[in-house]
Write a protein that holds these residues in place. Structure first.
Motif, PDB file in Angstrom:
ATOM      1  N   VAL A 565       0.842  -1.203   0.000  1.00 25.91           N
ATOM      2  CA  VAL A 565       0.000   0.000   0.000  1.00 25.91           C
ATOM      3  C   VAL A 565       0.875   1.251   0.000  1.00 25.91           C
ATOM      4  O   VAL A 565       0.610   2.221  -0.737  1.00 25.91           O
ATOM      5  N   CYS A 566       1.931   1.256   0.829  1.00 20.44           N
ATOM      6  CA  CYS A 566       2.840   2.407   0.854  1.00 20.44           C
ATOM      7  C   CYS A 566       3.524   2.594  -0.500  1.00 20.44           C
ATOM      8  O   CYS A 566       3.700   3.731  -0.977  1.00 20.44           O
ATOM      9  N   ARG A 567       3.920   1.502  -1.132  1.00 23.82           N
ATOM     10  CA  ARG A 567       4.545   1.590  -2.457  1.00 23.82           C
ATOM     11  C   ARG A 567       3.566   2.182  -3.472  1.00 23.82           C
ATOM     12  O   ARG A 567       3.930   3.017  -4.310  1.00 23.82           O
ATOM     13  N   LEU A 568       2.288   1.757  -3.389  1.00 18.02           N
ATOM     14  CA  LEU A 568       1.272   2.264  -4.305  1.00 18.02           C
ATOM     15  C   LEU A 568       1.026   3.763  -4.083  1.00 18.02           C
ATOM     16  O   LEU A 568       0.957   4.554  -5.044  1.00 18.02           O
ATOM     17  N   LEU A 569       0.915   4.185  -2.817  1.00 17.74           N
ATOM     18  CA  LEU A 569       0.704   5.603  -2.511  1.00 17.74           C
ATOM     19  C   LEU A 569       1.892   6.450  -2.983  1.00 17.74           C
ATOM     20  O   LEU A 569       1.724   7.568  -3.493  1.00 17.74           O
ATOM     21  N   ARG A 570       3.084   5.904  -2.804  1.00 21.59           N
ATOM     22  CA  ARG A 570       4.272   6.636  -3.255  1.00 21.59           C
ATOM     23  C   ARG A 570       4.250   6.840  -4.757  1.00 21.59           C
ATOM     24  O   ARG A 570       4.611   7.909  -5.276  1.00 21.59           O
ATOM     25  N   ARG A 571       3.810   5.830  -5.496  1.00 25.25           N
ATOM     26  CA  ARG A 571       3.735   5.940  -6.956  1.00 25.25           C
ATOM     27  C   ARG A 571       2.708   6.978  -7.362  1.00 25.25           C
ATOM     28  O   ARG A 571       2.937   7.766  -8.291  1.00 25.25           O
ATOM     29  N   TRP A 572       1.548   6.976  -6.674  1.00 25.86           N
ATOM     30  CA  TRP A 572       0.538   7.986  -6.999  1.00 25.86           C
ATOM     31  C   TRP A 572       1.087   9.402  -6.773  1.00 25.86           C
ATOM     32  O   TRP A 572       0.887  10.298  -7.595  1.00 25.86           O
ATOM     33  N   ILE A 573       1.770   9.566  -5.650  1.00 27.42           N
ATOM     34  CA  ILE A 573       2.311  10.899  -5.332  1.00 27.42           C
ATOM     35  C   ILE A 573       3.351  11.303  -6.365  1.00 27.42           C
ATOM     36  O   ILE A 573       3.352  12.439  -6.873  1.00 27.42           O
ATOM     37  N   ASP A 574       4.251  10.372  -6.720  1.00 28.07           N
ATOM     38  CA  ASP A 574       5.310  10.675  -7.683  1.00 28.07           C
ATOM     39  C   ASP A 574       4.765  10.975  -9.067  1.00 28.07           C
ATOM     40  O   ASP A 574       5.395  11.697  -9.857  1.00 28.07           O
ATOM     41  N   CYS A 575       3.592  10.423  -9.394  1.00 19.18           N
ATOM     42  CA  CYS A 575       2.985  10.656 -10.707  1.00 19.18           C
ATOM     43  C   CYS A 575       2.091  11.897 -10.716  1.00 19.18           C
ATOM     44  O   CYS A 575       1.413  12.175 -11.713  1.00 19.18           O
ATOM     45  N   GLY A 576       2.031  12.605  -9.613  1.00 20.78           N
ATOM     46  CA  GLY A 576       1.262  13.833  -9.566  1.00 20.78           C
ATOM     47  C   GLY A 576      -0.210  13.646  -9.322  1.00 20.78           C
ATOM     48  O   GLY A 576      -0.993  14.584  -9.517  1.00 20.78           O
ATOM     49  N   VAL A 577      -0.612  12.444  -8.911  1.00 19.56           N
ATOM     50  CA  VAL A 577      -2.013  12.188  -8.637  1.00 19.56           C
ATOM     51  C   VAL A 577      -2.315  12.532  -7.187  1.00 19.56           C
ATOM     52  O   VAL A 577      -1.532  12.228  -6.291  1.00 19.56           O
ATOM     53  N   PRO A 611       1.581  10.197   6.717  1.00 22.05           N
ATOM     54  CA  PRO A 611       0.883   9.230   7.565  1.00 22.05           C
ATOM     55  C   PRO A 611      -0.629   9.363   7.538  1.00 22.05           C
ATOM     56  O   PRO A 611      -1.347   8.382   7.757  1.00 22.05           O
ATOM     57  N   GLU A 612      -1.135  10.594   7.226  1.00 20.98           N
ATOM     58  CA  GLU A 612      -2.591  10.757   7.233  1.00 20.98           C
ATOM     59  C   GLU A 612      -3.262  10.012   6.067  1.00 20.98           C
ATOM     60  O   GLU A 612      -4.488   9.874   6.042  1.00 20.98           O
ATOM     61  N   LEU A 613      -2.464   9.516   5.088  1.00 20.16           N
ATOM     62  CA  LEU A 613      -3.030   8.731   3.985  1.00 20.16           C
ATOM     63  C   LEU A 613      -3.197   7.254   4.362  1.00 20.16           C
ATOM     64  O   LEU A 613      -3.711   6.473   3.563  1.00 20.16           O
ATOM     65  N   LEU A 614      -2.759   6.895   5.536  1.00 16.92           N
ATOM     66  CA  LEU A 614      -2.812   5.493   5.968  1.00 16.92           C
ATOM     67  C   LEU A 614      -3.775   5.350   7.141  1.00 16.92           C
ATOM     68  O   LEU A 614      -3.741   6.144   8.088  1.00 16.92           O
ATOM     69  N   GLU A 615      -4.618   4.343   7.063  1.00 19.67           N
ATOM     70  CA  GLU A 615      -5.611   4.099   8.113  1.00 19.67           C
ATOM     71  C   GLU A 615      -5.504   2.651   8.581  1.00 19.67           C
ATOM     72  O   GLU A 615      -5.454   1.718   7.763  1.00 19.67           O
ATOM     73  N   ILE A 616      -5.440   2.446   9.873  1.00 24.00           N
ATOM     74  CA  ILE A 616      -5.386   1.110  10.465  1.00 24.00           C
ATOM     75  C   ILE A 616      -6.789   0.717  10.910  1.00 24.00           C
ATOM     76  O   ILE A 616      -7.425   1.446  11.678  1.00 24.00           O
ATOM     77  N   GLU A 617      -7.280  -0.428  10.419  1.00 29.86           N
ATOM     78  CA  GLU A 617      -8.601  -0.916  10.812  1.00 29.86           C
ATOM     79  C   GLU A 617      -8.448  -1.973  11.912  1.00 29.86           C
ATOM     80  O   GLU A 617      -7.825  -3.017  11.707  1.00 29.86           O
ATOM     81  N   PHE A 642      -1.120   8.057  11.895  1.00 28.35           N
ATOM     82  CA  PHE A 642      -2.073   7.270  11.127  1.00 28.35           C
ATOM     83  C   PHE A 642      -3.492   7.550  11.610  1.00 28.35           C
ATOM     84  O   PHE A 642      -3.720   7.932  12.765  1.00 28.35           O
ATOM     85  N   CYS A 643      -4.448   7.334  10.704  1.00 34.76           N
ATOM     86  CA  CYS A 643      -5.851   7.327  11.110  1.00 34.76           C
ATOM     87  C   CYS A 643      -6.205   5.933  11.634  1.00 34.76           C
ATOM     88  O   CYS A 643      -5.495   4.960  11.398  1.00 34.76           O
ATOM     89  N   CYS A 644      -7.330   5.891  12.322  1.00 34.86           N
ATOM     90  CA  CYS A 644      -7.714   4.613  12.930  1.00 34.86           C
ATOM     91  C   CYS A 644      -9.229   4.454  12.843  1.00 34.86           C
ATOM     92  O   CYS A 644      -9.982   5.390  13.146  1.00 34.86           O
ATOM     93  N   SER A 645      -9.673   3.257  12.436  1.00 34.29           N
ATOM     94  CA  SER A 645     -11.114   2.982  12.366  1.00 34.29           C
ATOM     95  C   SER A 645     -11.412   1.685  13.104  1.00 34.29           C
ATOM     96  O   SER A 645     -10.544   0.816  13.263  1.00 34.29           O
ATOM     97  N   LEU A 646     -12.656   1.572  13.552  1.00 34.31           N
ATOM     98  CA  LEU A 646     -13.118   0.375  14.257  1.00 34.31           C
ATOM     99  C   LEU A 646     -13.966  -0.438  13.288  1.00 34.31           C
ATOM    100  O   LEU A 646     -15.052  -0.013  12.873  1.00 34.31           O
ATOM    101  N   ASP A 647     -13.435  -1.602  12.909  1.00 34.44           N
ATOM    102  CA  ASP A 647     -14.079  -2.444  11.894  1.00 34.44           C
ATOM    103  C   ASP A 647     -15.084  -3.396  12.546  1.00 34.44           C
ATOM    104  O   ASP A 647     -15.006  -3.696  13.743  1.00 34.44           O
TER     105      ASP A 647
END
Length: 761
Positions: A565-577, A611-617, A642-647
């Protein structure tokens, strides 16, 4: 005078001739009677040895089966969750010959469910297991109850080191059920002794001698040996693991013949005993007729042959005929059944175990004679349902075993249904009916080489499950399934491949969109894992996640998914998305490591993802473990950023009281919480509406997952639920498909054609 001498000489010669003939006839008669006695004695010994050999095999198989149960538990013990171990141990004990199964530590200590500790290190089998051997103890007293029994024990290994033992307790009463069966029409009996002559398992049969705890002492104090028998020879044979015979008479005046057989896995011996009078009953008649035989030589030969035949038939009947039904005894059934099964192709025969429910009431109300008549009636009904090459036996009490030539479950069900209807047909004209429901278990024999005892055990296991599940039915039939063995083989395959699959990146991340209802916009995603198996294709999480939860591999897989997930987010950021937040699931097993969040933070920092792009469930079941620990973890997650949610809110443990105790950023309502939505449940709608309204007042985002219908969607939109995820919007998607849905086109890597696309508003 001279004329009379020849006459006298002739008369004397005739008398001498007649005397000689009479003597010859007498000798011949005595010889024939003696031959008859030897023949009947050999027949008795042969039948006794066959029965003893069979029972020895049965006892040895039970021992091997007991060790197999303990070894299988030892193999998977450390793969089980801590909270499941005790339940699984007791469940396996209930399905086997053990009254209890326990795990001992390296010092041989056992903790009871009541919290007491017992030191079992002094038991020989426990000592052997801690030294790497499998062994069964001699007869001992249970330190908890004082009851006698034996302890089976096998080593417990962890990383090829012995860390303890798995032990099972078999009460003496359970062992007695195996050997305490009658032979020769209830005249014979069986006992088990150890190498010192101590009686391990006694017999309650009527001819068994009681009052002694040692067989050798019994013979020396109360017995007299016969036929050249030697107690010293028997002791030497036992020490050398040899089989043999012993003839003796006790002070009760009954002469007995004994066959002793060595048992495997222990220094125990099986004693098979039968009174000699069983074989001699026909001999008495033969001796009474000696006088007649002297005069009627030819008749004597015929009578001897007849007596010999009758004696053989009686021995056969005593050993192989059930005294109640007149049908096959259990021994005869197993002998004939084994031959038939092994001579037929696999899958030809089915073993059916039948049990009559409520039969005890017949004996209690009408007496054992009426009960026996009922059993004979049931036997005749079943027998009438069988065809050529099929076998039937009453194995014990009101239990029957059938070996039928059935190749499918449908055929077997028709047979059981027909038997149940015919057995209860006598009720048709009765005003007050009394039914005998039938519970059956069936095993289609796919391995003809299995011992008949093992085959019967499988059918009995199925029957016991049927007995538990039957409610108000005239009959039930449950079929033995090999699913457990196949499941274990599949899990072993998963375990062998999981490490290399992780290294080869066969685990792929799918994203399920989260849609904000107010603006119909994708505001996030949940990361879900799939296994792209080179041989079996794409595997859903249900095929591997539960097993990884049990064996602990889920910890490595969670970290792998987080890194992807971190690798994917990094790619989005690097591609300007402009990326959307992505949530990842966290297994409870991470809690075993108090510093596990540092690993997550290290991965996030390595990819330099905000870190705010990552959420722990977190699953709400963590609250059941410890509410304080749950809040501490949420604080630690927030401290990292990180954000946190209750699943799974609403899946079982949750309550509205939780909402005031946990400071999560979002609450995900479980699909079961609103699965009945459709307009027909006003009460359910009000509950959901109140929960969502409460989350808004607490400043917590509400997300409903598993939404599948348009009516659910419209209701959630009406009550102003913040966001939803479910098949009504999209199923989990590969990253490329998610990017096309969320950003308008797949996102390439920096520098690739088409990689730099504008931010999607």
């Amino acid at each position: 005078m001279e004329r009379s001498r020849p006459a006298e000489n002739t008369g004397r010669a005739l008398k001498l001739c007649l005397a000689a003939i009479a003597s010859a006839l007498l000798v011949v008669c005595v010889w024939f009677v003696a031959q008859l006695g030897r023949s009947m004695s050999r027949q008795t010994n042969r039948t006794l040895e066959e029965t003893a050999t069979f029972l020895t095999s049965l006892a040895d198989y039970r021992t091997e089966s007991n060790f197999s149960v303990l070894e299988s538990l030892a193999d998977v013990y450390f793969q089980l969750r801590d909270e499941d171990r005790e339940d699984i141990l007791q469940k396996r004990a209930g399905q086997s010959n053990f009254s209890g199964i326990a795990v001992l530590d390296a010092a041989g200590r056992m903790a009871s469910p009541e919290g007491r500790e017992y030191d079992l290190s002094g038991i020989s089998s426990v000592q052997a297991a801690l030294e790497g051997q499998t062994q069964v103890s001699n007869l001992i007293e249970d330190p908890r109850t004082g009851n006698k029994g034996v302890v089976y024990a096998v080593p417990l290994l962890q990383e090829n080191s012995i860390v303890g033992a798995v032990a099972g307790w078999v009460p003496q009463e359970h062992m007695r059920r195996v050997v305490d069966i009658g032979s020769f029409g209830g005249e014979g009996y069986f006992q088990v002794i150890d190498s010192e002559g101590n009686i391990v398992v006694g017999s309650t049969q009527k001819n068994a001698a009681g009052g002694e705890e040692n067989f050798f002492d019994l013979i020396e104090r109360r017995g007299e040996l016969g036929r050249g028998s030697s107690l010293g020879q028997m002791k030497r044979d036992i020490l050398e693991k040899q089989n043999g015979m012993l003839y003796y008479t006790l002070d009760d005046g009954m002469a007995r013949v004994l066959n002793y057989h060595a048992l495997q896995h222990s220094d125990w011996y099986l004693l098979s005993v039968v009174p000699q009078q069983v074989a001699r009953s026909q001999m008495k008649q033969a001796w009474l007729m000696v006088g007649v035989i002297v005069l009627l030589f030819l008749l004597l030969i015929g009578m001897i042959l007849i007596l010999n035949k009758r004696g053989s038939e009686q021995l056969q009947r005593l050993a192989f005929v059930d005294p109640v039904t007149g049908g096959f005894s259990r021994t005869r059934f197993e002998m004939e059944g084994s031959k038939a099964v092994r001579a037929a192709p696999p899958g030809s025969y089915t073993l059916v175990s039948l049990d009559l429910q409520k039969f005890k009431l017949i004996n209690d109300a009408f007496g054992s004679a009426e009960g026996d008549r009922t059993l004979k009636y049931v036997h005749e009904v079943i027998k009438g349902s069988l065809g050529p090459g099929e076998y039937l036996s009453r194995t014990s009490a009101d239990h029957f075993n059938l070996l039928v030539y059935k190749k499918s479950q449908e055929e077997t069900l028709r047979l059981v249904r027909g038997i149940a209807r015919t057995v209860n047909r006598y009720n048709e004209k009765l005003e007050q009916k009394y039914y005998l429901p039938i519970t059956a278990g069936a095993y289609l024999i796919d391995d003809p080489q299995l011992p008949m005892v093992y085959i019967q055990d499988r059918a009995n296991v199925a029957r016991k499950f049927g007995k538990e599940s039957r409610v108000g039915q005239m009959y039930s039939c449950v079929f033995y399934s090999d699913l457990e063995r196949r499941r274990m083989l599949r899990e072993k395959e998963l375990e062998n491949r999981m490490g290399s699959a992780l290294d080869n990146r066969e685990f792929v991340v799918y994203l399920q969109p989260k849609v904000e209802l107010e603006h119909d916009a994708i505001v996030g995603a949940e990361a879900l894992v799939r296994w792209q198996d080179p041989e079996r294709g794409l595997l859903p999480p249900s095929e591997f996640i539960p097993f990884f939860e049990r064996n602990g591999f889920i910890v490595q897989l969670d970290l792998y998914v987080f890194e992807e997930v971190c690798r994917l987010l990094r790619r989005w950021i690097d591609c300007g998305v402009k990326p959307v937040p992505v949530s990842v699931n966290l297994s409870q097993l991470h809690l075993r490591d108090p510093d596990f969040l540092r690993k997550y933070q290290s991965i996030q920092q390595r990819f330099d993802v905000p870190p705010e792009l990552l959420e722990i469930e977190l699953t709400e079941s963590l609250a059941f473990e410890s509410m304080d620990r749950l809040q501490e973890m949420i604080d630690e997650i927030h401290a990292i950023g990180f954000c946190c949610s209750l699943d799974d809110f609403g899946s079982g443990y949750s309550s509205l009281n939780m909402l005031k105790d946990v400071s999560v950023d979002a609450i995900k309502l479980d699909r079961e919480f609103f699965s009945g939505l459709g307009g027909e449940s006003e009460r359910e709608q009000r509950v959901i509406e109140s929960v969502i309204e409460l989350t808004k007042k607490l400043g917590v985002r509400s997300v409903c997952e598993g939404v599948e219908t348009a009516s659910q969607l419209e209701f959630l939109r009406r009550v102003k639920c913040d966001a939803l995820q479910g098949y009504i919007v999209s199923k989990p998607l590969p990253p490329e498909a998610f990017e096309k849905m969320a950003f308008g086109a797949p996102v390439g890597r920096p520098g690739e054609d088409g990689a730099d696309i504008p931010n999607v508003k």
